[in-house]
Design an enzyme around this catalytic site. Structure first.
Site, PDB file in Angstrom:
ATOM      1  N   GLU A  43       4.485   3.530   9.723  1.00  0.00           N
ATOM      2  CA  GLU A  43       3.548   3.224   8.638  1.00  0.00           C
ATOM      3  C   GLU A  43       4.204   3.428   7.276  1.00  0.00           C
ATOM      4  OE1 GLU A  43       0.661   1.470   7.215  1.00  0.00           O
ATOM      5  OE2 GLU A  43       0.108   2.100   9.237  1.00  0.00           O
ATOM      6  N   GLU A  99       6.353  -3.314   2.122  1.00  0.00           N
ATOM      7  CA  GLU A  99       5.337  -4.030   1.348  1.00  0.00           C
ATOM      8  C   GLU A  99       5.519  -3.808  -0.148  1.00  0.00           C
ATOM      9  OE1 GLU A  99       1.489  -2.919   2.808  1.00  0.00           O
ATOM     10  OE2 GLU A  99       1.656  -4.249   4.545  1.00  0.00           O
TER      11      GLU A  99
END
Length: 130
Positions: free
Chosen positions: A74, A81
């Site tokens: 994550e 991102e």
């Protein structure tokens, strides 16, 4: 006689500071990323359930590795991102693909962690219910 150089104080200070930056990165992601907040809540539940059920040492190892792997995936996804948003603020198919692949890595690890959880907690919970 030991031929290793003595660490310089500045080098030690930089190493300690790098841990601070790493913790700052985790905290920053935890404050802003909903998925990581979900993983944090799931971590608390899983650890509490593990304590309640009295997991064996090898079971704890599997659970902790699974939790760490999901968190790591994550965090890498968040970094990808963020970097993609920096270099490609507008839509680009390759930017979208990079984000999708990074999110897919999280999904794969989360499914694997779920399998670990089912294998370890499933029989114990089933025995409690039976």
């Amino acid at each position: 006689m030991d031929n290793q150089p003595t660490p310089r104080p500045g080098m030690v200070r930089r190493r300690v500071a790098s841990f601070g930056y790493a913790f700052q990165g985790v905290w920053s992601a935890l404050k802003t990323e909903v998925h990581l907040q979900f993983h944090a809540a799931a971590t608390v539940v899983v650890l509490g359930l593990g304590l309640y059920l009295g997991l064996a040492r090898w079971e704890w190892v599997a659970v902790v590795v699974a939790i760490g792997a999901v968190w790591s995936a994550e965090l890498v996804n968040t970094a990808v991102e963020t970097l993609v948003n920096l270099v490609s603020p507008g839509y680009h198919p390759l930017a979208g693909r990079a984000k999708d692949v990074a999110a897919g890595a999280v999904l794969v690890m989360a499914v694997a962690a779920l399998a670990v959880g089912l294998l370890i907690f499933g029989p114990k919970l089933w025995a409690l219910l039976a």
